[in-house]
Design an enzyme around this catalytic site. Structure first.
Site, mmCIF file in Angstrom:
data_model
loop_
_atom_site.group_PDB
_atom_site.id
_atom_site.type_symbol
_atom_site.label_atom_id
_atom_site.label_comp_id
_atom_site.label_asym_id
_atom_site.label_seq_id
_atom_site.Cartn_x
_atom_site.Cartn_y
_atom_site.Cartn_z
ATOM 1 N N SER A 130 10.963 1.189 6.114
ATOM 2 C CA SER A 130 10.997 2.730 6.001
ATOM 3 C C SER A 130 12.047 3.444 7.207
ATOM 4 C CB SER A 130 9.577 3.090 6.470
ATOM 5 O OG SER A 130 9.550 4.494 6.460
ATOM 6 N N TYR A 144 1.748 3.360 12.241
ATOM 7 C CA TYR A 144 2.755 2.743 11.167
ATOM 8 C C TYR A 144 4.225 2.473 11.475
ATOM 9 C CZ TYR A 144 4.929 3.409 6.259
ATOM 10 O OH TYR A 144 5.642 3.090 5.432
HETATM 11 N N1 LIG Z 1 6.001 6.682 -0.075
HETATM 12 C C1 LIG Z 1 6.710 6.620 0.868
HETATM 13 O O1 LIG Z 1 7.099 7.838 1.153
HETATM 14 C C2 LIG Z 1 7.366 5.329 1.544
HETATM 15 C C3 LIG Z 1 8.426 5.598 2.389
HETATM 16 C C4 LIG Z 1 9.013 4.640 2.929
HETATM 17 C C5 LIG Z 1 8.525 3.122 2.595
HETATM 18 N N2 LIG Z 1 7.316 3.144 1.912
HETATM 19 C C6 LIG Z 1 6.962 1.785 1.868
HETATM 20 O O2 LIG Z 1 7.013 1.504 0.466
HETATM 21 C C7 LIG Z 1 5.961 0.569 -0.115
HETATM 22 C C8 LIG Z 1 5.268 0.868 -1.384
HETATM 23 O O3 LIG Z 1 4.460 2.041 -0.964
HETATM 24 P P1 LIG Z 1 4.315 3.101 -2.006
HETATM 25 O O4 LIG Z 1 5.046 4.265 -1.588
HETATM 26 O O5 LIG Z 1 4.287 2.467 -3.380
HETATM 27 O O6 LIG Z 1 2.557 3.374 -1.944
HETATM 28 P P2 LIG Z 1 1.439 3.258 -2.572
HETATM 29 O O7 LIG Z 1 1.583 4.314 -3.667
HETATM 30 O O8 LIG Z 1 0.263 3.820 -1.579
HETATM 31 O O9 LIG Z 1 1.134 1.701 -2.889
HETATM 32 C C9 LIG Z 1 1.004 0.806 -1.989
HETATM 33 C C10 LIG Z 1 0.566 -0.516 -2.676
HETATM 34 O O10 LIG Z 1 0.509 -1.480 -1.706
HETATM 35 C C11 LIG Z 1 -0.743 -2.087 -2.150
HETATM 36 N N3 LIG Z 1 -1.374 -2.855 -1.053
HETATM 37 C C12 LIG Z 1 -1.874 -2.271 -0.021
HETATM 38 N N4 LIG Z 1 -2.448 -2.901 0.682
HETATM 39 C C13 LIG Z 1 -2.523 -4.428 0.202
HETATM 40 C C14 LIG Z 1 -2.753 -5.587 0.670
HETATM 41 N N5 LIG Z 1 -3.445 -6.044 1.647
HETATM 42 N N6 LIG Z 1 -2.510 -6.719 -0.458
HETATM 43 C C15 LIG Z 1 -1.956 -6.197 -1.466
HETATM 44 N N7 LIG Z 1 -1.492 -5.147 -1.817
HETATM 45 C C16 LIG Z 1 -1.790 -4.110 -0.989
HETATM 46 C C17 LIG Z 1 -1.596 -1.170 -2.886
HETATM 47 O O11 LIG Z 1 -2.315 -1.902 -3.659
HETATM 48 P P3 LIG Z 1 -3.887 -1.237 -4.013
HETATM 49 O O12 LIG Z 1 -3.692 -0.303 -5.086
HETATM 50 O O13 LIG Z 1 -4.783 -2.292 -3.943
HETATM 51 O O14 LIG Z 1 -4.343 -0.084 -2.850
HETATM 52 C C18 LIG Z 1 -0.297 -0.673 -3.619
HETATM 53 O O15 LIG Z 1 -0.001 -1.238 -4.847
HETATM 54 C C19 LIG Z 1 5.413 0.300 1.228
HETATM 55 O O16 LIG Z 1 5.573 -0.866 2.081
HETATM 56 C C20 LIG Z 1 5.440 1.550 2.053
HETATM 57 O O17 LIG Z 1 5.008 1.388 3.372
HETATM 58 C C21 LIG Z 1 6.776 4.158 1.534
#
Ligand SMILES: NC(=O)c1ccc[n+]([C@@H]2O[C@H](COP(=O)([O-])OP(=O)(O)OC[C@H]3O[C@@H](n4cnc5c(N)ncnc54)[C@H](OP(=O)(O)O)[C@@H]3O)[C@@H](O)[C@H]2O)c1
Length: 232
Positions: A130, A144
């Site tokens: 991030s 975070y």
């Molecule tokens: N969205 C943003 O603004 C943003 C910005 C920068 C970086 N990121 C990073 O991008 C990545 C993807 O996030 P996203 O934006 O797609 O968020 P999201 O829509 O909230 O999805 C998060 C994913 O991670 C899974 N997860 C969480 N805890 C887990 C565990 N213990 N074991 C296996 N799976 C788990 C969730 O599964 P469940 O459905 O079971 O909860 C879901 O599939 C993350 O690493 C996040 O930190 C996001």
């Protein structure tokens, strides 16, 4: 590495950026995409092979690495965000949960799959980080940010260790991505597909890092500014 013909494992593939990675990899010609999720029934992308994985469960990670001997590309995407002040009494437990998922999880996956990647010619690891690896949203993202800073540092160290076995490691930094995690966040959000396409291009080009959007590039450039971006 070549994405075409690769065999990928994507963590958190049931929604958000992980689901976009699974779709994008198939569109780019990956031979197989394993979509890992805590609930594999939630992985519904056609052509993706669902597998069960909670990244905080070492026994599941180890069993999966024994089972999926053909993986050449590991995408450490699964993550959690719990925002709130570090001075709040429950911040320590929130920090532990985010460290387990966001920092220890990718380390554990990389340790378990490194021999698999080596046996299959080297391959690559992608760590989804991030812009908050480098700065904190005041009173909100302290825990975070710490977990993503730890994951960044771990990845920088692992990149050097993995080099010996011919494995590339790509760190992906982004500001807000248009997924559930950023729902309600103000300001511009990059489409998950745009993060995926830049990551696949970085893999093909042998690059070490992706700075996915203007905010991330500005913060990165500001790390050596006066005052530094993380002090502003
Ligand atoms: N969205 C943003 O603004 C943003 C910005 C920068 C970086 N990121 C990073 O991008 C990545 C993807 O996030 P996203 O934006 O797609 O968020 P999201 O829509 O909230 O999805 C998060 C994913 O991670 C899974 N997860 C969480 N805890 C887990 C565990 N213990 N074991 C296996 N799976 C788990 C969730 O599964 P469940 O459905 O079971 O909860 C879901 O599939 C993350 O690493 C996040 O930190 C996001």
């Amino acid at each position: 590495m070549k994405v075409q013909g690769s065999v990928a494992l994507v963590t958190g593939a049931n929604r958000g950026l992980g689901a976009a990675f699974a779709r994008g990899l198939l569109a780019a010609g990956a031979a197989k995409v394993y979509g890992a999720a805590r609930d594999p029934a939630a992985v519904t992308t056609p052509g993706v092979t669902p597998v069960r994985l909670d990244v905080t469960k070492p026994e599941q990670v180890e069993a999966l690495a024994r089972e999926l001997a053909d993986v050449t590309l590991l995408i450490n995407n699964a993550g959690v965000a719990e925002f709130g002040p570090l001075l709040s009494p429950n911040a320590t437990e929130a920090l532990r949960r985010q460290f387990e998922t966001n920092a220890v999880g990718p380390l554990r996956l990389t340790q378990a799959f490194a021999p698999v990647l080596a046996a299959n010619g080297g391959g690559a690891v992608v760590n989804v980080l991030s812009v908050l690896s480098w700065l904190t949203l005041a009173g909100q993202s302290g825990a975070y940010s710490a977990s993503k800073a730890a994951a960044w540092a771990l990845g920088n160290a692992l990149r050097q260790e993995l080099k010996a076995q011919g494995t590339q490691l790509v760190a992906v930094h982004a500001a807000f991505i248009d997924t559930d995690m950023a729902r309600g966040a103000p300001g511009p959000k990059i489409a998950p597909e745009a993060v995926v396409s830049q990551t696949l291009a970085a893999l093909e080009a042998g690059q070490a890092e992706v700075l996915a959007d203007p905010v991330t590039r500005q913060v990165h450039a500001g790390l050596s500014a006066e005052p530094a971006a993380y002090l502003a």
